[in-house]
Scaffold this active site. Sequence first.
Site, short mmCIF file in Angstrom:
data_model
loop_
_atom_site.label_atom_id
_atom_site.label_comp_id
_atom_site.label_asym_id
_atom_site.label_seq_id
_atom_site.Cartn_x
_atom_site.Cartn_y
_atom_site.Cartn_z
N ASN A 9 0.87 -1.17 0.00
CA ASN A 9 0.00 0.00 0.00
C ASN A 9 0.91 1.22 0.00
OD1 ASN A 9 -1.82 2.03 0.41
ND2 ASN A 9 -2.18 1.55 2.57
N LYS A 11 0.09 4.27 -0.32
CA LYS A 11 -0.55 5.48 0.22
C LYS A 11 -0.32 6.66 -0.73
CE LYS A 11 0.42 3.58 4.74
NZ LYS A 11 0.11 3.72 6.14
N HIS A 95 -9.47 1.11 4.43
CA HIS A 95 -8.22 1.28 5.17
C HIS A 95 -8.47 2.23 6.35
CE1 HIS A 95 -4.14 2.53 6.14
NE2 HIS A 95 -3.75 1.42 5.56
N GLU A 97 -6.88 4.65 7.50
CA GLU A 97 -6.66 6.08 7.22
C GLU A 97 -7.87 6.68 6.51
OE1 GLU A 97 -2.90 5.57 5.27
OE2 GLU A 97 -1.99 5.05 7.19
N GLU A 167 -5.56 -5.05 10.38
CA GLU A 167 -4.58 -3.98 10.59
C GLU A 167 -4.89 -3.25 11.89
OE1 GLU A 167 -2.48 -2.87 6.78
OE2 GLU A 167 -4.21 -1.57 6.89
N GLY A 173 2.19 2.30 10.70
CA GLY A 173 3.13 3.41 10.57
C GLY A 173 3.78 3.83 11.88
N SER A 213 3.26 -2.13 10.35
CA SER A 213 4.71 -2.10 10.56
C SER A 213 5.39 -3.42 10.22
CB SER A 213 5.04 -1.65 11.99
OG SER A 213 4.57 -0.32 12.20
#
Length: 249
Positions: A9, A11, A95, A97, A167, A173, A213
């Site tokens: 991904n 991003k 996702h 985010e 996730e 991150g 991560s």
Amino acid sequence: MRNKLIAANWKMYKTPDEARDFFRDFLPLVKDHDRDEIVVCPNYLAIDVAVHAAKGSNVAIGAQNLFWEKEGAYTGEICTSMLVAVGVTHVIIGHSERRQYFGETDDTVNLKLKSALAAGLIPIVCVGEVLEEREAGLTDDVLRRQCLRAFNKVSAKKAASLVVAYEPVWAIGTGKTATPQMAADAHAIIRAEAAESFGQEFADKLRILYGGSVKPENAKSLMSEAEIDGALVGGASLDPKSFAAIVKY
Ligand code: PEP
């Protein structure tokens, strides 16, 4: 035996030129790798370059989002037929985010999932708890709710290609990774929920990726866990050597 899937991904990183450079360096590193499926999900503007660069290789190209309507006055959105037309085969849905910054909910995830499946795209539906939920002992409830609502009114037949990514939001991150056991426990909850929604046979075949991560240093221990059927990789997928090392863990 579930075939593992390792997905990148990217991003909101990489221009088309940078995407071209990535594939120039990455493809030779994984060209003989036939153990797992490899997917790279660039931003929309880099998709065309990625599709052309990966043509004829063992790497498929995914999108990071879609909008569920077929077409219309939806400024700034992209629908499934546009993704299919440029050679996209996979799509990330829900996702964290997007849930956090763009108001996505379990219900919009459900609409996007139905739209992706109807278009023949392979959906990678993301679920996961935030830190406060984990600390409050709510991880099971959150995962069950996210799955139940995402899968609402989706049949097992239509969902055959479904992939779920666990996730934990606190691991994305941040450099903090769930232990293989924590991930395995969460995957078991998701699999149980999939069994309720789609039946045990479906759940046994469902691929559940871990994301949060993942790095070359921890990929092997995570991927060795029987419940973990691959990885969704953010930061460490931007560098060709690092992503190749994860793919070849
Ligand atoms: C992600 O974006 O899905 C992700 C898991 O990011 P990172 O690997 O950087 O934690």
